[in-house]
Design an enzyme around this catalytic site. Structure first.
Site, PDB file in Angstrom:
ATOM      1  CB  CYS A  51      -4.122  -1.829   4.363  1.00  0.00           C
ATOM      2  SG  CYS A  51      -3.179  -1.497   5.877  1.00  0.00           S
ATOM      3  CE  LYS A  71      -7.442   0.919   3.187  1.00  0.00           C
ATOM      4  NZ  LYS A  71      -6.314   1.615   3.845  1.00  0.00           N
ATOM      5  CD  GLU A 115      -2.713   1.092   2.598  1.00  0.00           C
ATOM      6  OE1 GLU A 115      -3.862   1.579   2.555  1.00  0.00           O
ATOM      7  OE2 GLU A 115      -2.232   0.560   3.614  1.00  0.00           O
TER       8      GLU A 115
END
Length: 277
Positions: free
Chosen positions: A159, A117, A47
């Site tokens: 993440c 995301k 990321e």
């Protein structure tokens, strides 16, 4: 069950990205130049590999130049003959927000998938930063993304998504065999939860989990946990890089993966499908 066995090597690249995108690209190319010669090969980046900004406004400025940076990444794919899972990079979605986009490039430099995301890191952490409010500048995504590749069916996450098992189960139901988790975990949350969560996601989806991480003390003042991991569908740690920059790799065995799913058909036993994505 798949009758064929895709072949190839998957690499997780650990980085310590800074605030300058050009320097981060130089760091990346240095690592790519050291990759093994086996092909096909997929290199997975962490990321915020392109810019680990001090402030969301800095990333927003880079988001306006995303097309130019995608062109540079495509050039690297062609130069090294690799597939590239480009962690996350900011792509403009409005005047005041950007998408934390995870792009998958093939070896011709074409973008074959984009995952934005979905879960944003708006939390308080007992570290040097204290509070994180990702939603101030990031637009959350909505789409579950699985894509075919020479390595198998790849599911994309980023993440903080790691804490939401419903997303991982949705990826598995859409056929994912390999799930990527590019990350920049804090040292505090990493020590507590990183490996247990990755292992749980691998076991419950019966998938390979490839987690490329940021590691170390960064120019923006943040410290990240590192510990890039590759975990098997049975929950075994196949490779780990605890600290520093570098890479780890594996060659997924999809025949073994589907044997695990056949012998323990967890998804067919799922009683809560109507509540999942």
């Amino acid at each position: 069950m798949n009758d064929s066995q895709p072949s190839g090597t998957i690499i997780a690249v650990q980085m310590c990205s800074g605030i300058n995108p050009e320097q981060n690209l130089q760091q990346l190319e240095q690592q790519l130049s050291q990759l093994p010669n086996t092909r096909p090969l997929l290199a997975c980046l962490p990321e915020s590999f392109l810019i680990f900004a001090k402030h969301g406004k800095d990333a927003l400025a880079i988001a306006q130049q995303s097309t130019a940076y995608q062109t540079k990444l495509a050039t690297l794919c062609r130069k090294y003959g690799i597939w590239l899972a480009a962690g996350t990079m900011p792509i403009a979605s409005s005047d005041d927000k950007y998408l934390a986009a995870s792009l998958l490039f093939n070896n011709h430099g074409d973008v074959v998938a984009q995952y934005n995301k979905m879960h944003l890191f708006d939390v308080d952490v007992a570290d040097g930063t204290g509070a994180y409010r990702e939603s101030n500048f990031t637009q959350a995504g909505n789409d579950v993304v699985v894509v075919d590749s020479p390595f198998g069916k790849i599911g994309l996450t980023v993440c903080y998504d790691l804490r939401f098992s419903c997303l991982f189960n949705a990826l598995q139901r859409r056929g994912a065999e390999i799930i990527l988790v590019p990350s920049a975990f804090t040292t505090v949350t990493g020590k507590a939860h990183w490996q247990p969560l990755l292992t749980a996601r691998a076991i419950e989806t019966q998938s390979y989990v490839i987690a490329a991480a940021q590691a170390g003390q960064h120019e923006n003042g943040r410290a990240t946990y590192g510990h890039s991991l590759i975990i098997s569908p049975w929950g075994n740690v196949l490779s780990e890089l605890k600290n520093g920059t570098g890479f780890i790799g594996c060659q997924p065995d999809l025949l073994a993966l589907h044997a695990i799913r056949r012998d323990m058909p967890v998804q067919s036993h799922q009683r809560f499908r109507e509540h999942l994505l």
